[in-house]
Design a protein around this motif. Structure first.
Motif, mmCIF file in Angstrom:
data_model
loop_
_atom_site.group_PDB
_atom_site.id
_atom_site.type_symbol
_atom_site.label_atom_id
_atom_site.label_comp_id
_atom_site.label_asym_id
_atom_site.label_seq_id
_atom_site.Cartn_x
_atom_site.Cartn_y
_atom_site.Cartn_z
ATOM 1 N N LEU A 146 0.829 -1.210 0.000
ATOM 2 C CA LEU A 146 0.000 0.000 0.000
ATOM 3 C C LEU A 146 0.864 1.261 0.000
ATOM 4 N N THR A 147 2.099 1.131 0.490
ATOM 5 C CA THR A 147 3.024 2.260 0.568
ATOM 6 C C THR A 147 4.074 2.109 -0.528
ATOM 7 N N ASP A 148 4.961 3.096 -0.631
ATOM 8 C CA ASP A 148 6.093 2.995 -1.557
ATOM 9 C C ASP A 148 7.392 2.731 -0.803
ATOM 10 N N VAL A 149 7.252 2.168 0.412
ATOM 11 C CA VAL A 149 8.424 1.964 1.271
ATOM 12 C C VAL A 149 9.415 0.996 0.642
ATOM 13 N N LYS A 150 8.908 -0.149 0.123
ATOM 14 C CA LYS A 150 9.817 -1.134 -0.466
ATOM 15 C C LYS A 150 10.573 -0.556 -1.658
ATOM 16 N N PHE A 151 9.909 0.348 -2.368
ATOM 17 C CA PHE A 151 10.550 0.989 -3.522
ATOM 18 C C PHE A 151 11.789 1.767 -3.092
ATOM 19 N N HIS A 152 11.716 2.374 -1.906
ATOM 20 C CA HIS A 152 12.810 3.226 -1.455
ATOM 21 C C HIS A 152 13.828 2.506 -0.579
ATOM 22 N N MET A 153 13.540 1.291 -0.189
ATOM 23 C CA MET A 153 14.487 0.558 0.653
ATOM 24 C C MET A 153 15.774 0.249 -0.113
ATOM 25 N N PRO A 154 16.925 0.409 0.514
ATOM 26 C CA PRO A 154 18.153 -0.126 -0.091
ATOM 27 C C PRO A 154 18.026 -1.634 -0.227
ATOM 28 N N TYR A 192 25.313 -0.044 -6.968
ATOM 29 C CA TYR A 192 25.379 1.317 -6.435
ATOM 30 C C TYR A 192 24.916 2.332 -7.479
ATOM 31 N N ILE A 193 25.287 2.079 -8.738
ATOM 32 C CA ILE A 193 24.823 2.965 -9.808
ATOM 33 C C ILE A 193 23.312 2.830 -9.969
ATOM 34 N N ASN A 194 22.800 1.607 -9.810
ATOM 35 C CA ASN A 194 21.345 1.397 -9.830
ATOM 36 C C ASN A 194 20.649 2.295 -8.821
ATOM 37 N N ASP A 195 21.128 2.240 -7.568
ATOM 38 C CA ASP A 195 20.506 3.033 -6.508
ATOM 39 C C ASP A 195 20.556 4.520 -6.835
ATOM 40 N N LEU A 196 21.679 4.975 -7.353
ATOM 41 C CA LEU A 196 21.804 6.382 -7.713
ATOM 42 C C LEU A 196 20.800 6.747 -8.805
ATOM 43 N N PHE A 240 15.687 5.338 4.810
ATOM 44 C CA PHE A 240 15.952 4.370 3.748
ATOM 45 C C PHE A 240 16.505 5.063 2.507
ATOM 46 N N ILE A 241 15.862 6.167 2.128
ATOM 47 C CA ILE A 241 16.294 6.902 0.933
ATOM 48 C C ILE A 241 17.699 7.454 1.144
ATOM 49 N N ALA A 242 17.942 7.993 2.346
ATOM 50 C CA ALA A 242 19.273 8.526 2.646
ATOM 51 C C ALA A 242 20.317 7.415 2.619
ATOM 52 N N GLU A 243 19.949 6.229 3.123
ATOM 53 C CA GLU A 243 20.887 5.102 3.104
ATOM 54 C C GLU A 243 21.212 4.675 1.676
ATOM 55 N N ARG A 244 20.214 4.765 0.805
ATOM 56 C CA ARG A 244 20.452 4.403 -0.592
ATOM 57 C C ARG A 244 21.451 5.376 -1.218
ATOM 58 N N VAL A 245 21.279 6.672 -0.927
ATOM 59 C CA VAL A 245 22.222 7.666 -1.420
ATOM 60 C C VAL A 245 23.589 7.472 -0.779
ATOM 61 N N GLU A 246 23.589 7.156 0.521
ATOM 62 C CA GLU A 246 24.841 6.923 1.236
ATOM 63 C C GLU A 246 25.600 5.742 0.643
ATOM 64 N N GLY A 247 24.854 4.707 0.198
ATOM 65 C CA GLY A 247 25.498 3.536 -0.373
ATOM 66 C C GLY A 247 26.346 3.888 -1.571
ATOM 67 N N VAL A 248 25.847 4.804 -2.400
ATOM 68 C CA VAL A 248 26.622 5.260 -3.554
ATOM 69 C C VAL A 248 27.854 6.026 -3.079
ATOM 70 N N PHE A 249 27.651 6.915 -2.105
ATOM 71 C CA PHE A 249 28.745 7.755 -1.617
ATOM 72 C C PHE A 249 29.848 6.908 -1.003
ATOM 73 N N ASN A 250 29.454 5.875 -0.247
ATOM 74 C CA ASN A 250 30.449 5.008 0.393
ATOM 75 C C ASN A 250 31.146 4.089 -0.595
ATOM 76 N N ALA A 251 30.539 3.929 -1.775
ATOM 77 C CA ALA A 251 31.141 3.054 -2.784
ATOM 78 C C ALA A 251 32.279 3.736 -3.528
ATOM 79 N N LEU A 252 32.438 5.022 -3.313
ATOM 80 C CA LEU A 252 33.481 5.749 -4.031
ATOM 81 C C LEU A 252 34.863 5.242 -3.633
#
Length: 544
Positions: free
Chosen positions: A102-110, A194-198, A148-160
């Motif tokens: 019912l929500t879009d939570v799973k969409f935004h989960m890392p 990581y590029i996917n998440d970005l 969750f959204i911030a963690e997804r962005v963080e995942g890209v940043f930490n992958a550098l």
């Protein structure tokens, strides 16, 4: 029912442009789902009670035996050993999945969070499906959605790659470098993730809703064929350069970089200085909004487009592949694709000049593979309405070319599109076209002098030179009075005794006047240009 204590949170700390696209179900929808569960649970109780009565057991055994070939064969009805408790667990498992959907939570989960949720549900590790637990669980997940959204962005940043100096507190404003994006000839699935998440997060900023089907593995695999070259992807929001040694450089459009930094700062408020979390004041190149952005599922399928080959032999026997059919392509698995997805892919192929044939094959009058690859990378096609792209039908284009006649001198097509009119001017004609994609199509068709520019701006620069054209064939945009401006610009480039033949609306043809020019008007029947609702006319302007 008094629901004052049962309500879902709807606020978000994300940037407004992002937060406005988040989806929170209404309280009534959640209650409706719970009542559906209650009804299903009650039905389950009644069914269990019924099948455990002696008469029902005997009836079920008889019915099951009646379906056997040997009616004397004994049968064990597995329902007799059923467990009401386990059945309710399975029912709750199904409804918890429906609840989260019912929500879009799973969409935004890392990815790791999605796996964790999936494993918990699979292991029946969830609370009872009560109304209180339902609201409590969804509320918790919605409150964590920002994280969750911030963690997804963080995942890209930490992958550098930590070995490169460009990974600085400026965050996404600086060039990002990801190491080991490929090795031994194959992309690395984890690094591509990581590029996917970005790309998914950036897609949300662009208004792509629930578009979670991204395949950066295939993207990197294709980029490995273009090592050392910058390639724009996803509507120009990102550009990537892959190197042979396995490193990928990524740059993000500045208008999106500061918004990604704002999200990253939710986890690390002191790591990203405030000047990098606000929009830059200096003028920057904006994302081209005059293009239709394609969903990632369409982009993925475009990456699988393949040539069509002749087939030798008889169907059902030893068929073998023969020669490649020139300029004909097809989706890789058209008959197993979702029909709506197939329709979207077909629309793209038609938009770049393909003619639909049987068996989901498309015939082009040029080699389409380089253009399909460009659309695959860029993730966009020119918007038909903002570009006013209405190709001139071939019979009408031939008629206009005949009216222009055998002009001696330089020839011009100011709004060349994909070459419907230019075909009658020859490959040496000067073609001006604002869409870079259409320009590449024109080049693929063999036109030698293709200029990618807005015609009005180009004419303003060109009129200051000695370049003049003896013949101009044109189908200018009709909206917002642009046809008049295009006619004026064309006249400014016309040589002495030169001639213009243009397709315009009938009111423009009747009212247009230019000093020192003769004018002739030929109305166009609606059947000559299907799909256009306005009255059209061919206008001939000759310099006296």
């Amino acid at each position: 029912m008094n629901n004052t204590a049962l309500s879902l949170p709807s606020h978000s700390k994300l940037p407004a442009r992002f937060a406005n696209m988040l989806s929170t179900p209404s309280d009534s929808k959640v209650e409706q789902l719970w009542w559906q569960f209650r009804g299903q649970e009650e039905s389950l109780n009644k069914t269990h009670e019924m099948i455990n009565s002696p008469s029902t057991k005997q009836s079920i055994s008889l019915l099951l035996r009646s379906s056997l070939k040997d009616l004397n064969e004994p049968i064990n009805c597995s329902l007799f050993g059923s467990s009401l408790e386990n059945a309710k667990k399975i029912l709750q498992q199904q409804y918890w999945e429906e609840a989260i959907d019912l929500t879009d939570v799973k969409f935004h989960m890392p990815n790791n969070r999605r796996i964790e949720w999936r494993e918990n549900v699979k292991a029946f590790n969830f609370p009872d499906f009560t109304l209180e637990n339902l609201f409590s669980t969804l509320s918790t997940l919605l409150l964590e959605r920002d994280k969750f959204i911030a963690e997804r962005v963080e995942g890209v940043f930490n992958a550098l790659s930590k070995s490169h100096v460009t990974n600085t507190p400026e965050g996404f404003y600086k060039r990002m470098i990801i190491s080991d994006i490929h090795r031994d000839g194959f992309p690395c699935s984890t690094r591509c993730g990581y590029i996917n998440d970005l790309r998914i997060v950036v897609g949300r900023f662009l208004g792509r809703e629930n578009d979670n089907v991204v395949s950066s593995y295939d993207l990197v695999k294709r980029l490995m064929l273009h090592t050392g070259q910058w390639v724009e992807i996803d509507g120009g929001t990102l550009r990537i350069r892959v190197y042979k040694k396995g490193t990928a450089h990524i740059e993000i459009h500045p208008d999106l970089a500061w918004q990604l930094n704002e999200i990253l700062a939710m986890l690390y408020p002191r790591a990203i200085p405030s000047q990098f979390r606000t929009k830059q004041k200096k003028k920057i190149k904006h994302v081209n909004l005059s293009n239709t952005l394609l969903n990632h599922d369409v982009i993925n399928e475009l990456g699988q487009i393949q040539p069509v080959y002749e087939m030798k032999g008889k169907p059902g026997f030893n068929l073998s592949r023969g020669n490649k059919i020139e300029n004909r392509v097809t989706p890789r698995y058209p008959f197993s694709m979702d029909k709506h997805l197939l329709a979207k892919v077909s629309d793209v192929l038609i938009a770049i000049g393909g003619i639909a044939l049987e068996k989901h094959e498309f015939q082009f009058d040029y080699d389409p593979m380089p253009i399909i690859e460009q659309v695959y990378f860029e993730g966009r096609i020119p918007d038909k309405y903002s570009h006013q792209f209405y190709p001139t039908p071939a019979p009408l284009a031939k008629r206009m070319a005949d009216l222009l006649g055998n002009v001696q001198g330089l020839l011009l097509e100011p709004e060349a599109g994909q070459g419907a009119l230019a075909e009658y001017l020859g490959k040496d004609a000067t073609l001006v076209e604002v869409s870079s994609l259409h320009c590449e199509i024109l080049k693929q068709k063999g036109f030698k002098n293709v200029i990618c520019d807005d015609f009005i701006k180009w004419a303003h620069k060109t009129v200051k030179t000695n370049t003049r054209f003896a013949g101009i064939l044109m189908n200018p945009p009709f909206s917002e009075g642009r046809a008049v401006h295009h006619l004026d610009a064309a006249i400014s480039l016309l040589a002495d005794k030169g001639k213009i033949v243009g397709l315009v609306t009938l009111p423009v043809a009747n009212n247009y006047y230019a000093e020192g020019m003769s004018k002739q008007i030929t109305p166009v029947a609606q059947k000559e240009f299907k799909g256009v609702s306005v009255d059209l006319a061919i206008i001939e302007l000759s310099k006296l």
